[in-house]
Enzyme design. Sequence first.
Site, PDB file in Angstrom:
ATOM      1  N   ASP A 269      23.521 -25.306  39.659  1.00  0.00           N
ATOM      2  CA  ASP A 269      22.972 -24.669  38.465  1.00  0.00           C
ATOM      3  C   ASP A 269      22.920 -25.717  37.365  1.00  0.00           C
ATOM      4  O   ASP A 269      23.756 -26.624  37.321  1.00  0.00           O
ATOM      5  CB  ASP A 269      23.852 -23.497  38.029  1.00  0.00           C
ATOM      6  CG  ASP A 269      23.835 -22.346  39.027  1.00  0.00           C
ATOM      7  OD1 ASP A 269      22.787 -22.117  39.644  1.00  0.00           O
ATOM      8  OD2 ASP A 269      24.877 -21.688  39.173  1.00  0.00           O
TER       9      ASP A 269
ATOM     10  N   ASP B  31      17.195 -18.780  40.398  1.00  0.00           N
ATOM     11  CA  ASP B  31      17.737 -17.623  39.688  1.00  0.00           C
ATOM     12  C   ASP B  31      16.703 -17.050  38.717  1.00  0.00           C
ATOM     13  O   ASP B  31      16.561 -15.831  38.595  1.00  0.00           O
ATOM     14  CB  ASP B  31      18.997 -18.011  38.905  1.00  0.00           C
ATOM     15  CG  ASP B  31      20.117 -18.517  39.796  1.00  0.00           C
ATOM     16  OD1 ASP B  31      20.176 -18.131  40.981  1.00  0.00           O
ATOM     17  OD2 ASP B  31      20.943 -19.306  39.300  1.00  0.00           O
TER      18      ASP B  31
END
Length: 164
Positions: free
Chosen positions: A121, A139
């Site tokens: 991330d 995401d």
Amino acid sequence: MPDLRWKAYGVAALIFALDRFTKWLVETNVSVMDTYHVIPGFFDIVHSENRGVAFGILNDSTSEWRTTILVVLAGAAVIFIAAMLWNAQRLDRASFWGLSLILGGAAGNVFDRAMFGKVTDFLDLYYRDYHWHTFNVADSAIVVGSCLLLIDLLRPKRQAANVS
């Protein structure tokens, strides 16, 4: 409707490729100690690794089965969504695009989890001391796709003419 299938799987492949490319850029150019301020006070690029699922759930789990279970469940979801898109002509426009985005995002995260045991991330949104959970392109695609599904679900449907 092979054309619709090509569009759906093409969008998913594009999301997958963009996700992998951006993660690769971060993995090779940003250390876990680095922070790049894109919009100071609001948006940074960081390098974070998540071994769990959304919002860091299960990130601290020490179970040897964590990755296997997550890959199997998410892999099943990818297969299910791909099968839904196989009959794309039955879907409303918002559902079609939503499922295409979700498929690409889910495939990107499943790939990372299966290959590396974690997901990278790097997008960090925040205001003052409040930081949203760090996320990635996959995401984002999943969230946008889910919003499109929700819009389709909540939008009134036209009634078919009752032909007797």
